[in-house]
Motif scaffolding. Structure first.
Motif, PDB file in Angstrom:
ATOM      1  N   GLN A 247     -70.323   2.824 -10.090  1.00  0.00           N
ATOM      2  CA  GLN A 247     -70.526   1.451 -10.538  1.00  0.00           C
ATOM      3  C   GLN A 247     -71.634   0.806  -9.719  1.00  0.00           C
ATOM      4  OE1 GLN A 247     -69.216  -0.119 -13.056  1.00  0.00           O
ATOM      5  NE2 GLN A 247     -67.793   1.521 -13.642  1.00  0.00           N
ATOM      6  N   SER A 248     -72.281  -0.165 -10.325  1.00  0.00           N
ATOM      7  CA  SER A 248     -73.261  -0.905  -9.542  1.00  0.00           C
ATOM      8  C   SER A 248     -72.507  -1.796  -8.559  1.00  0.00           C
ATOM      9  CB  SER A 248     -74.126  -1.764 -10.455  1.00  0.00           C
ATOM     10  OG  SER A 248     -73.325  -2.711 -11.117  1.00  0.00           O
ATOM     11  N   THR A 276     -80.110   3.616  -7.940  1.00  0.00           N
ATOM     12  CA  THR A 276     -80.243   2.174  -8.158  1.00  0.00           C
ATOM     13  C   THR A 276     -79.798   1.839  -9.583  1.00  0.00           C
ATOM     14  OG1 THR A 276     -82.205   2.315  -6.806  1.00  0.00           O
ATOM     15  CG2 THR A 276     -81.839   0.252  -7.920  1.00  0.00           C
ATOM     16  N   SER A 277     -79.034   0.773  -9.729  1.00  0.00           N
ATOM     17  CA  SER A 277     -78.508   0.402 -11.054  1.00  0.00           C
ATOM     18  C   SER A 277     -79.283  -0.761 -11.623  1.00  0.00           C
ATOM     19  CB  SER A 277     -77.044  -0.023 -10.939  1.00  0.00           C
ATOM     20  OG  SER A 277     -76.295   0.942 -10.278  1.00  0.00           O
ATOM     21  N   GLU A 278     -79.338  -0.805 -12.946  1.00  0.00           N
ATOM     22  CA  GLU A 278     -79.969  -1.948 -13.590  1.00  0.00           C
ATOM     23  C   GLU A 278     -78.895  -3.017 -13.814  1.00  0.00           C
ATOM     24  OE1 GLU A 278     -82.498  -2.416 -17.584  1.00  0.00           O
ATOM     25  OE2 GLU A 278     -82.835  -0.558 -16.442  1.00  0.00           O
ATOM     26  N   LEU A 279     -79.258  -4.268 -13.583  1.00  0.00           N
ATOM     27  CA  LEU A 279     -78.277  -5.335 -13.753  1.00  0.00           C
ATOM     28  C   LEU A 279     -78.176  -5.717 -15.231  1.00  0.00           C
ATOM     29  CD1 LEU A 279     -78.915  -7.642 -10.670  1.00  0.00           C
ATOM     30  CD2 LEU A 279     -77.572  -5.546 -10.884  1.00  0.00           C
ATOM     31  N   GLU A 311     -78.099  -4.269  -6.823  1.00  0.00           N
ATOM     32  CA  GLU A 311     -78.584  -3.128  -7.605  1.00  0.00           C
ATOM     33  C   GLU A 311     -78.169  -1.777  -7.014  1.00  0.00           C
ATOM     34  OE1 GLU A 311     -82.592  -5.089  -9.591  1.00  0.00           O
ATOM     35  OE2 GLU A 311     -82.679  -4.258  -7.565  1.00  0.00           O
ATOM     36  N   SER A 313     -75.571   1.300  -5.785  1.00  0.00           N
ATOM     37  CA  SER A 313     -74.481   1.962  -6.515  1.00  0.00           C
ATOM     38  C   SER A 313     -73.410   2.430  -5.551  1.00  0.00           C
ATOM     39  CB  SER A 313     -74.999   3.194  -7.254  1.00  0.00           C
ATOM     40  OG  SER A 313     -75.959   2.821  -8.178  1.00  0.00           O
TER      41      SER A 313
ATOM     42  N   THR B 446     -74.693   9.957 -12.889  1.00  0.00           N
ATOM     43  CA  THR B 446     -73.825   8.791 -12.706  1.00  0.00           C
ATOM     44  C   THR B 446     -72.851   8.631 -13.864  1.00  0.00           C
ATOM     45  OG1 THR B 446     -75.482   7.397 -13.760  1.00  0.00           O
ATOM     46  CG2 THR B 446     -75.540   7.517 -11.360  1.00  0.00           C
TER      47      THR B 446
END
Lengths: 478, 538
Positions: A247-248, A276-279, A311, A313, B446
């Motif tokens: 999860q972010s 890195t996650s996108e919001l 951002e 993870s 992920t």
């Protein structure tokens, strides 16, 4: 009285002898003595025979013993060579002197005085000589074998004999007649269809003999508990959801109004990933909530909210990260939903702490639901889980207000804290357009499993001993 | 969590009631009693209620909750005439300063212990290990105002607390136990924060250590408080909690002028709440008249306004009140969690199973019918088990955690079969045959999805058995479109394995495990296995 076929055969044979050695009976019955003893014990249990265990010592000469039986014991050979008296120096040159001198003195055959060995007037037979003669002659009828065993001249064997004797009751039964026809075990197709089974003696099996232990394929004991909870919630009208392990930071912490400097976010407690996650769209509303409370009566946490932190993870640290996303995609009431999913904490592993474990989380969103409804729901839930006494205490969780900790009564342990609950803060729901109260509760279900299964080490659930699974019953009354 | 030691004698004196009454009610205002001892109890308070981290704060709250003294506590702040200046050079270092003077204190062991414990607890809860906020308490009689908070060269010397020799600040970071513990907060700066008096004597090197000069003893009556940090709100909140605790202990509070600004204020904050909204949240029939006494028991000031509105005055130490609902929770606590009506929500909904969970339930039934027993292995594993022992190359989609706890937990599993072999290894000495299965989450990068796997070990396990078993699964799962194709997976023996295909995509594998893999898992008999991706079925 229902005898086995073997008992019947034994009794019939024993009738001829009255009393006999098991090995003799074994020859007659074409089996081995051990089997005869086993059958005899069964029959003895019914009072039909008596089993006597006789232990006898048997002597056997060693090689050295055989030689002395022929030539005489060393002390006899040496004493015979003495004529009246002899200086010790000379005596010790005899090849057997080393062994013989001690025994001659013990037997009072010689007296040693000032270096001179003087022979006694009479040289009677010693107990060892008497025993040696008897053993050599094949007699076993001795009380003891003197010192011969410790001198290494004979070996002693224990001979166990089983003497089986028919009792008057056994004799009566035998006289009344015994059916010696062979018994049928597993029925054949032929016997069933032809009806010939009616003419067979069908073996009757003893319930006293324990059955062979076999193991079925079965669900894991923990799965049964998880499924019980799932069923319970499905029955109460909840929908199940699941989600990503990764999860972010945004969904795991920021969306739940955990301040960005909250200790639970640190590397020490949470598994971070390089990714890195996108919001999601509308993340700015979460930023505003943190910084100044957005459009609610909240002050927010103050300070500047850092987008790059959000951002990052992580491996989800709680299933609430899934609940808030489920709410964000289902913002219209009514909604009742739950998830049962693994969560991850960066803990050193010991019997009561694991880096991953199951968490149950449920949410209820509807117009007009209240904190009082939450308590009512929790009470019902725990009752159905088998905990009849439930009480509530104030608690603190960053994303609920009011917050409550349910406790259940467990015999032997007292009040046990079992999970946490509350109403989602407006700071949590408002950025996602959720305009009705959300009741939420969570529960570390492995704690329930520990209580139910009496486990001392949580690892047993995940790295299971297959014998523990095999021997844990699948069903228990609630 | 902060565990606070409550000395009974001191607590009873401040609360004006007996210990049993207090202990009985403590959990109902929100705490966990950890230990009850002869002369004290250790109690855990929640991280939002930092005002309860002292005996003084607990006594204040309990007097309200038990109805001994209710409503808003008032704290008078006199002027001390003492001033403080803050060096603009601290801007990027540690710019925020809060301060106050407390006089007429009479310390005994219990109150010194309480104040010290409060400092430590606040360093943890608000201060985030002193980085956000650090507290210094000084004997005012040993120093001479006005005071200066400056960015000092690092070679400045003074005698730190518990030492007799003077040291440079750099030396303190290297040698003093506190210096080593907290060096990380300041060591990156060219200059260090320092508090000095009119004669340039050192009071403190925040957030590391005070000077020996201003040590507080049982003879101390007048105190200078310094609270430094990076966040204005957190610093002011800390000042308020400490000053009001001292005031509860009998001290008088005086303000200090920092760069022309008088501080602290200790004034309450006002919020207008709506009793109808509170009633809707809690599910209680609450009117302003009913709410006011409940609020007063929680030490708020409260006054009914027109309609359903209530004016609430919030004491300065209650930094946790961020939103109206925070006040409503206090209403609920005052009402009593044990008295709450517990009614079922009227919400009507129809439940439904998660499709993946439903599939797992059904596929498990097939496996159990075939004599397989379920296991539930961990999802965290490592490359050795997942790939090396399986004789397989490392997967590029394996997701590595950044700071694993041990070499056993470095990745999220990408396959289930290795997890089953690991469990067979654990059960090496248990009776054969062993047939086990598992169904659950794996990760591809992920993305989380579900797989199912089975494994069996016994002396006559062979390809025919596993092929027949795989055939059962495919038939039972209605997988008419799936096909079987040759496979060259190094985990299995060549010529004794197969692949399950969904069109041209490989979704499963089965066969006799390669003897190299069997030996790598420390097993001694033939092992067969099967693993399949569930996605085509969902």
């Amino acid at each position: 009285m229902e005898l086995t076929a073997n008992e019947k055969r034994l009794l019939a044979e024993l009738g001829k002898h009255g009393s006999a050695d098991a090995s003799i009976l074994a020859d007659e019955l074409s089996t081995d003595a051990a089997a005869v003893v086993q059958w005899a014990h069964l029959a003895a249990g019914r009072g039909l025979v008596q089993v006597n265990r006789e232990v006898k010592e048997e002597y056997q000469l060693t090689e050295e013993g055989e030689a002395y039986a022929r030539d005489g014991l060393p002390e006899r050979q040496v004493v015979e060579s003495i004529d009246g008296e002899i200086p010790m120096g000379e005596l010790s040159r005899h090849p057997l002197a080393k062994v013989a001198i001690g025994w001659m003195r013990k037997n009072n055959w010689i007296v040693i005085d000032h270096g001179i060995a003087r022979k006694a007037a009479a040289i009677p037979e010693s107990p060892d000589e008497i025993a040696l003669e008897k053993i050599a002659a094949g007699s076993m009828d001795l009380d003891d074998c003197g010192e011969l065993k410790s001198r290494g001249l004979v070996t002693v064997h224990e001979q166990v004999r089983w003497i089986i004797e028919i009792t008057p009751a056994g004799r009566n039964l035998l006289n009344a007649g015994i059916d010696l026809r062979s018994e049928a075990g597993t029925l054949t197709r032929e016997q069933i269809l032809s009806g010939s089974w009616r003419n067979e003696v069908l073996r009757r099996y003893s319930l006293a003999t324990p059955p062979r232990r076999i193991y079925p394929g079965k669900p894991h004991p923990y799965r049964l508990i998880l499924d019980e909870v799932r069923t319970l919630l499905l029955e109460m009208g909840f929908s199940e959801f699941s989600g990503n392990i990764v999860q972010s930071v945004f969904w795991n912490f920021d969306a739940l109004f955990q301040p960005q400097d909250h200790p639970a976010r640190e590397m020490q407690d949470t598994f971070y990933l390089e990714h890195t996650s996108e919001l999601p769209d509308g993340w700015e509303k979460v930023r505003d909530m943190h910084e100044h409370g957005g459009e609610t009566s909240s002050t927010g946490w103050g300070g500047a909210w850092d987008k790059t932190k959000a951002e990052g993870s992580v491996l989800r640290t709680h299933s609430t990260a899934l609940s808030i996303q489920y709410l964000a995609t289902h913002p219209e009431p009514p909604l009742k939903a739950f998830s049962l999913s693994r969560v991850y904490r960066r803990e050193s592993i010991d019997p009561t702490h694991l880096a991953e474990f199951e968490q149950l989380e449920g949410i209820v969103m509807d117009e007009g639901v209240t904190f009082s409804h939450l308590l009512g729901f929790l009470k019902e839930f725990y009752h159905r889980m088998g905990f009849s006494d439930v009480r509530f205490r104030p608690a603190y969780f960053p994303y609920t207000e009011p917050s409550v900790e349910p406790e259940v009564w467990v015999d032997g342990l007292g009040w046990v804290e079992l999970g946490g609950a509350g109403v989602f803060r407006e700071e949590v729901t408002s950025p996602f357009g959720i305009s009705y109260p959300v009741l939420a509760w969570g529960l570390g279900i492995s704690r329930v499993a520990m209580l139910r299964l009496g486990l001392k080490d949580l690892r047993q659930l995940y790295k299971s001993d297959i014998d523990w699974i095999r021997n844990t019953p699948s069903y228990r009354r609630i | 969590m902060a565990i606070i030691t409550l000395n009974y004698e001191y607590l009873e004196r401040l609360t004006k009631t007996d210990r049993n009454t207090i202990l009985k009610s403590l959990p109902m205002i929100g705490s966990d009693i950890e230990r009850v001892e002869e002369d004290h109890a250790d109690v855990e308070f929640f991280p939002d209620r930092t005002d309860l981290y002292s005996v003084e704060g607990v006594a204040r709250a309990m007097r309200g909750f038990l109805g001994i003294e209710t409503g808003l506590p008032h704290y008078h702040v006199a002027e001390s005439g003492i001033s403080f200046s803050v060096d603009p050079g601290l801007a990027g270092i540690r710019p925020v300063l809060g301060s106050a003077v407390i006089r007429n204190l009479r310390f005994d062991d219990a109150s010194i212990e309480s104040v010290m414990a409060l400092q430590e607890a606040l360093h943890w809860a608000i201060g985030r290990g002193r980085s956000k906020v650090a507290i210094g308490v000084h004997d005012l009689s040993t120093v001479k105002p006005p005071f200066r908070y400056i960015a000092s060269p690092r070679d400045r010397q003074f005698v730190p607390l518990d030492y007799t020799e003077s040291m440079t600040m750099d030396q303190i970071l290297d040698e003093h136990p506190k210096g080593r513990a907290y060096a990380g907060i300041v060591e990156q700066f060219d200059r260090f924060p320092l508090i000095v008096d009119a004669d340039d004597q050192v009071l403190s090197f925040p957030p590391i250590i005070n000077g020996e000069l201003t040590r507080v003893t049982s003879d101390t009556t007048d105190i200078l408080l310094d609270v430094t940090g990076t966040d204005e709100r957190a610093v002011q909140n800390t000042v308020a909690i400490i000053c009001t605790a001292f005031a509860e202990a009998g001290g008088t509070i005086e303000s200090v002028v920092i760069d022309g600004q008088k501080t602290p204020s200790l004034e309450p904050v006002e919020r207008i709440i709506d009793s109808d909204e509170c009633a809707r949240l809690l599910g209680l029939p609450l009117t302003p008249e009913l709410i006011v006494p409940l609020l007063e028991r929680m030490r708020f000031g409260a006054e009914p306004l027109e309609g359903s509105k209530v004016r609430v005055t919030i004491p300065c130490y209650r930094a946790d009140i961020m939103h109206d609902w925070d006040i409503f929770e206090d209403v609920a606590i005052a009402y009593g969690f044990d008295r709450f009506p517990a009614t079922l929500p009227p919400t009507f909904t129809i439940g439904s199973e998660d499709p993946a969970c439903r599939f797992i339930r059904i596929v498990s039934g097939v496996a159990i019918g075939l004599g397989y027993t379920e296991v539930m292995p961990f999802t965290l594993t490592n490359e050795r088990v997942s790939y090396d022992q399986m004789q397989r190359p490392e997967s590029e989609s394996a997701l590595k955690v950044l700071h694993p706890i041990s070499i056993e937990n470095t990745i999220i599993r990408t396959d289930l079969l290795p997890m089953l072999l690991e469990i067979l290894q654990l059960n090496k000495h248990r009776e054969l045959p062993q047939r086990i299965f598992t169904a659950g989450d794996v990760n591809d990068g992920t993305l989380t999805y579900q797989k199912m796997a089975i494994a069996a070990i016994h002396p006559s396990a062979d390809f025919s058995e596993i092929y027949a078993t795989v055939d059962v699964f495919l038939r039972e799962l209605g997988a008419e479109t799936l096909t079987i194709a040759p496979s060259d997976d190094p985990a299995f023996l060549p010529g004794r394995q197969g692949a399950v295909m969904n069109g041209s995509e490989k979704i499963g594998c089965f066969g006799e495990l390669h003897p190299d893999a069997i030996v790598a898992f420390d097993l001694e008999h033939p092992v067969i296995g099967f693993e399949i991706d569930m996605r085509p079925f969902l």
